[in-house]
Design a protein around this motif. Structure first.
Motif, short mmCIF file in Angstrom:
data_model
loop_
_atom_site.label_atom_id
_atom_site.label_comp_id
_atom_site.label_asym_id
_atom_site.label_seq_id
_atom_site.Cartn_x
_atom_site.Cartn_y
_atom_site.Cartn_z
N LEU A 229 0.82 -1.10 -0.03
CA LEU A 229 0.00 0.00 0.06
C LEU A 229 0.88 1.32 -0.06
O LEU A 229 1.74 1.49 1.03
CB LEU A 229 -0.79 0.04 1.37
CG LEU A 229 -1.95 -1.26 1.15
CD1 LEU A 229 -2.66 -0.84 2.57
CD2 LEU A 229 -2.96 -0.84 0.15
N SER A 230 0.64 2.17 -0.97
CA SER A 230 1.40 3.40 -1.18
C SER A 230 0.85 4.46 -2.07
O SER A 230 -0.02 3.74 -2.87
CB SER A 230 2.97 3.20 -1.61
OG SER A 230 2.95 2.63 -2.79
N MET A 231 1.11 5.47 -1.82
CA MET A 231 0.29 6.66 -2.73
C MET A 231 1.06 6.46 -4.15
O MET A 231 0.35 6.89 -5.06
CB MET A 231 0.72 7.95 -2.24
CG MET A 231 -0.15 9.12 -2.70
SD MET A 231 -1.93 8.84 -2.43
CE MET A 231 -1.70 9.55 -0.48
N ARG A 232 2.22 5.84 -4.43
CA ARG A 232 2.71 5.83 -5.76
C ARG A 232 2.06 4.54 -6.41
O ARG A 232 1.92 4.86 -7.70
CB ARG A 232 4.22 5.32 -5.49
CG ARG A 232 5.02 6.71 -5.19
CD ARG A 232 6.58 6.23 -5.45
NE ARG A 232 7.44 7.24 -4.94
CZ ARG A 232 9.03 7.29 -5.17
NH1 ARG A 232 9.26 6.39 -5.99
NH2 ARG A 232 9.67 8.14 -4.58
N LEU A 233 1.72 3.80 -5.60
CA LEU A 233 0.75 2.65 -6.13
C LEU A 233 -0.84 3.47 -6.93
O LEU A 233 -0.92 3.13 -8.06
CB LEU A 233 0.20 1.63 -5.49
CG LEU A 233 -0.34 0.45 -5.74
CD1 LEU A 233 0.13 -0.44 -6.50
CD2 LEU A 233 -1.17 -0.28 -4.39
N VAL A 234 -1.03 4.33 -6.02
CA VAL A 234 -2.38 4.77 -6.44
C VAL A 234 -2.01 5.81 -7.73
O VAL A 234 -2.92 5.91 -8.65
CB VAL A 234 -3.20 5.75 -5.46
CG1 VAL A 234 -4.17 6.30 -5.78
CG2 VAL A 234 -3.19 4.92 -4.26
N ALA A 235 -0.90 6.56 -7.81
CA ALA A 235 -0.69 7.53 -8.51
C ALA A 235 -0.44 6.64 -10.14
O ALA A 235 -1.04 7.16 -11.03
CB ALA A 235 0.76 8.13 -8.48
N PHE A 236 0.26 5.60 -9.86
CA PHE A 236 0.47 4.63 -11.34
C PHE A 236 -0.75 4.23 -11.93
O PHE A 236 -1.14 4.17 -12.92
CB PHE A 236 1.44 3.64 -10.85
CG PHE A 236 1.63 2.93 -12.15
CD1 PHE A 236 2.63 3.14 -13.15
CD2 PHE A 236 1.19 1.32 -12.42
CE1 PHE A 236 2.73 2.38 -14.19
CE2 PHE A 236 1.34 0.83 -13.37
CZ PHE A 236 2.20 0.89 -14.32
#
Length: 717
Positions: free
Chosen positions: A369-376
Motif C-alpha cells: 500500500l502506497s500513494m505511488r501505487l495509486v498514482a500509477f
C-alpha cells in the motif's frame, strides 16, 4: 544643508526597512526550500495530476485543435527538458509541462481513435439490423446495444458504429451475440439539458454510440456469420451475466432483493427500482451497488486467504513452495475474472489495476500500500479512458482511495503500536473503529464530487456504512464467491439464497437511513471554478506530509462555499424550445407545462430543489417583489428586475412581443423581430439549450454551444 553649513545626513530608515524585507524573503525562501527537500519523495505524485490537467485542458477547448498540436507540445517540452536538465527545479517544472502535454496528446489521440458517424437528426420507422452486444434488463423494458448496424435510411458512410435501442417488455429480449432486425425510431445522442449539465453526447462518442432510440415492434432474429476474435469473449461474458440474472430470479422471489443480488453478482444495476436506488443514494450506500474497489478488493482478498490457507494445510507444499506468492497470483486472476464478468466498468478497471499491483508487490516482497501505487493506477486508467476521468465514477473512486491511503500514512504507526499488545476485545474495538474511520474519511473525500455531479449530501452515510460494509464484507461477498463456484454445476441456489439474507439486511439499512428526516440535502450546482479549487485543495492536503499541507483547506472551503455564491438562471429553455421554465419569487422553477420529464428534473436537481413549483397557468399569473408572470392564450410575459421576457405560445403573439419585450424566447421562427435579445427556432437549433440571467448589469444569455464549442461529439451543432 544644516545651519552650520554641513550637508544633511541621509536617513537610515529606508535601507533598514529594505534589509528587513530582504531578510524575511531570504528566510522564507530557505524555509520553503527545506520543506520542498523534505517532501522530495512526494513530488513525483504530481505527475498524474499534471497528466490529468492536460486531459482536462483538451476537453475544455471550444474548438477541436489541429492534429499536430499535442505532438508538437510534447516534442517542444521534451526538447526544453533536455536543455534545462542541469537545473533541478527548472527541470521539474518542465517535466510537469511535458506530462501535461502527454495527457493532452493522449486525449486527442483517443478522440481520433473513437471517431465514428453520429446521428444528427431523428429518423422514424427505420429498419435496423445489427448484432446484439449487450442486453440491459430494466423494469418494464429491455435495452440492447447493436454493433456494426445497417439502417435502411442511412448510407453506410453515415451509419453509426453502435446503436442503443429500447425494447418493450411485451417482446422477448434477444440473446447476446444474435443478429436481429427491427423497426425503430432513432434519435441523436441527447445534448446537455443546460450549459454545464452532464454531456451525454460526449460520453456516447467515447462509448462508440452514435444514436439511441426505441423499437416499434419485436426483434426478429436473422442468420449471420459467426462471431470471431475478442467479440467472442465479450459476448460470452454478456451471456454469463444474463444467465446469472435468470438464476438469481429463479432462486429469489422478491424482485427488489433479486435485483440487488444480481447487481452484486454481475454488475447490472438496471433492474433495481428507482425508489430503491433513491434509498441507497440518500443513505450513502449507492457505492455498494456499483461494482468498484470494495467488491474487487474483497473478492481478491478472500481468494488470497483461502488459497493460502489451503496450501498451508499441506506441509509438503507449505515447506517447499512460496504459498503467499501463489495465493497472490490467484488473487490477481480472480480480480480479472470478476472484472470481465461485471462488464469492466471504469472503477472496476482501476480496482483491478490497484489489486494487481498490491498482489504484485506481495509477490515481489514489497510494501503493498502506497500513494505511488495509486498514482500509477491513476496514470494508467486515465490513459486508457481519458474522457472517463471527467465522470463521477473515476473521481469518487480515486478520491476515496487517495484519502484513505493518506490517512493510513498518517496514523498507521501509532495504530500498530496500540494494537500490538491489545487483547481480542480491544482488537474488535479497533476493527469497529477502523470501519468508522474509513467511512468518515471516504465520505468526506467523496463529498465534493457528490456535490458537483449530483448536488446531494447524505448525512447518515457514516452510520449506514458502519452497518452495511461489515455485512457486505463478511457475509455477502464470501457467499457470492461460493455462488460463482457452484454456478457451472447448477447448484448455486443455496449460496444465492444465503447471500440474499445479507442483501436483505443491506436493503433494510438503506431504507431505514434513506427515509429518515434530513437523510440528504440538495444544493445548487457547483461552478467549475469551485470544483477545481476543491480538487486541488484535496490533492494538496493528501499528497504532502508536512504542515504546509494544511494550506489545502483554504481552497476546499472556498469550493464548498461556491454553490451558495453562484447565481442560478432566471429562465431556462430546452434545445428545441418546447420546454421553458422561469424562476418564481420563492426561488423554485415553474415550467411551461407538465411535460419535460427528465429535462425539467435535471433543471430542478441542478437548482438543488426537491420539488418544482406549479407549472405556468393557462391564463392569469402571479406577481411578487421584482418577479411576475402573466399568461393568456397566446403566451406569457415574465418580468424580472425591470426586464420583460416574452414567452409566446403561438407565433401570432410575436408581432406585439417583439415591439414591447426586452427578450423574446420562442420555438417559432422570429425573422425581423426588433427585441434587443431574440432566441428563436434557428438559434436554438444552432446553439442548443439556453439560460437567461438578469443582473444589475443587464441580461446574460448562456448556451450549450457557447460553453462547449464545436467538438467532434457535438454533432455539428
Amino acid at each position: 544643508m544644516t545651519a552650520a553649513g554641513w550637508p544633511e545626513e541621509e536617513s537610515d530608515d529606508p535601507p533598514a526597512i529594505d534589509g528587513r524585507w530582504r531578510g524575511l524573503l531570504v528566510r522564507t525562501r530557505r524555509r520553503l526550500a527545506a520543506v520542498a527537500e523534505a517532501e522530495g519523495e512526494r513530488w513525483v505524485l504530481w505527475l498524474p495530476v499534471a497528466f490529468g490537467a492536460g486531459v482536462s485542458l483538451y476537453f475544455d477547448l471550444r474548438q477541436e485543435p489541429a492534429w499536430w498540436i499535442g505532438a508538437a507540445a510534447l516534442a517542444g517540452c521534451a526538447g526544453l527538458l533536455l536543455a534545462v536538465r542541469r537545473w533541478f527545479a527548472l527541470a521539474g517544472l518542465v517535466l510537469t509541462l511535458l506530462t501535461a502535454a502527454a495527457g493532452f496528446l493522449v486525449a486527442q489521440a483517443h478522440t481520433a481513435r473513437m471517431a465514428a458517424p453520429i446521428l444528427t437528426r431523428s429518423i422514424a420507422g427505420a429498419t435496423v439490423t445489427g448484432r446484439v452486444m449487450a442486453v440491459e434488463r430494466r423494469p418494464g423494458a429491455t435495452r440492447i446495444t447493436l454493433r456494426e448496424p445497417t439502417v435502411s435510411r442511412l448510407p453506410p458512410e453515415r451509419t453509426p458504429a453502435a446503436l442503443r435501442i429500447r425494447l418493450s417488455d411485451r417482446h422477448p429480449a434477444p440473446a447476446p451475440g444474435s443478429v436481429v432486425r427491427l423497426r425503430a425510431t432513432l434519435l441523436p445522442p441527447q445534448a446537455p439539458a443546460e450549459p454545464g449539465a452532464f454531456d451525454f453526447q460526449r460520453r456516447a462518442w467515447f462509448m462508440g454510440l452514435g444514436a439511441t432510440g426505441f423499437a416499434t415492434g419485436a426483434a426478429e432474429q436473422v442468420e449471420a456469420a459467426p462471431v470471431t476474435g475478442w467479440s467472442m469473449v465479450t459476448i460470452a461474458f454478456e451471456r454469463a451475466r444474463g444467465a446469472i440474472a435468470e438464476r438469481v430470479a429463479a432462486a429469489i422471489g422478491d424482485p427488489v432483493e433479486a435485483s440487488v443480488t444480481t447487481a452484486l453478482l454481475n454488475g447490472e444495476e438496471f433492474g433495481i427500482p428507482e425508489s430503491t436506488l433513491d434509498d441507497f443514494r440518500n443513505s450513502g450506500l449507492a457505492h455498494l451497488l456499483s461494482i468498484s474497489g470494495l467488491h474487487v478488493g474483497i473478492a481478491a482478498g478472500i481468494l488470497f486467504y483461502v488459497v493460502r490457507a489451503m496450501l498451508a494445510a499441506v506441509p509438503y507444499i507449505a515447506l517447499r513452495w512460496p504459498i503467499k506468492k501463489i495465493a497472490a497470483l490467484f488473487g490477481i486472476l480472480s480480480a480479472l475474472a470478476y472484472t470481465m464478468l461485471v462488464g469492466a466498468p471504469l472503477p472496476t478497471v482501476r480496482s483491478v489495476l490497484m489489486t494487481g499491483m498490491v498482489m504484485g508487490a506481495i509477490m515481489l516482497d514489497r510494501h503493498p500500500l502506497s500513494m505511488r501505487l495509486v498514482a500509477f493506477a491513476g496514470l494508467v486508467t486515465i490513459a486508457m479512458d481519458p474522457e472517463g476521468m471527467l465522470g463521477p465514477s473515476f473521481q469518487m473512486s480515486f478520491a476515496a482511495v487517495v484519502s484513505l491511503i493518506a490517512a493510513f500514512e498518517r496514523g498507521s504507526r501509532r495504530l500498530a503500536e496500540w494494537r500490538r499488545d491489545a487483547g481480542w476485545v480491544l482488537r474488535g474495538l479497533f476493527y469497529v473503529g477502523g470501519i468508522l474511520l474509513t467511512s468518515v474519511v471516504a465520505t468526506l473525500a467523496t463529498l465534493p464530487f457528490s456535490l458537483f455531479h449530483f448536488q446531494q449530501i447524505a448525512f447518515y452515510g457514516v452510520l449506514s456504512n458502519l452497518i452495511a460494509i461489515p455485512i457486505t464484507s463478511f457475509w455477502v461477498m464470501p457467499w457470492s464467491l461460493i455462488a460463482y463456484a457452484l454456478l457451472p454445476f447448477g447448484f448455486e441456489a443455496p449460496a444465492v439464497i444465503a447471500m440474499n439474507w445479507g442483501d436483505r439486511a443491506v436493503i433494510w439499512t438503506a431504507e431505514f437511513f434513506g427515509r429518515l428526516p434530513w437523510a440528504s440535502l440538495t444544493v445548487p450546482a457547483m461552478p467549475g471554478e469551485g470544483f477545481a479549487a476543491l480538487v486541488l485543495g484535496g490533492l494538496w492536503l493528501c499528497v504532502w506530509t508536512r504542515r504546509w499541507r494544511w494550506v489545502g483547506v483554504l481552497p476546499i472551503l472556498a469550493g464548498l462555499a461556491s454553490p451558495m455564491l453562484a447565481a442560478r438562471p432566471d429562465v431556462l429553455v430546452s434545445g428545441d424550445g418546447t420546454v421553458m421554465a422561469v424562476r418564481t419569487p420563492d426561488g423554485r422553477l415553474s415550467a411551461s407545462g407538465k411535460g419535460g420529464g427528465r429535462l425539467t428534473e435535471t433543471w430542478r436537481e441542478r437548482d438543488g430543489e426537491r420539488t418544482a413549483a406549479e407549472p405556468w397557468p393557462a391564463a392569469g399569473g402571479w406577481s411578487e417583489g421584482e418577479r411576475s408572470l402573466s399568461c393568456d392564450a397566446l403566451g406569457c410575459l415574465y418580468r424580472v428586475r425591470g426586464k420583460t421576457v416574452a414567452l409566446p405560445r403561438l407565433p401570432d403573439a410575436l408581432d406585439e412581443d417583439c415591439g414591447t419585450a426586452d427578450v423574446v424566447l420562442t420555438a417559432a421562427v422570429a425573422r425581423g423581430c426588433r427585441a434587443e435579445w431574440v432566441v428563436d427556432r434557428w438559434t436554438l437549433r444552432h446553439e442548443g439549450a439556453h439560460t437567461l440571467t438578469v443582473t444589475t448589469d443587464g441580461v446574460r444569455l448562456e448556451t450549450v454551444r457557447g460553453l462547449r464549442g464545436d467538438r467532434p461529439w457535438t454533432g455539428g451543432r
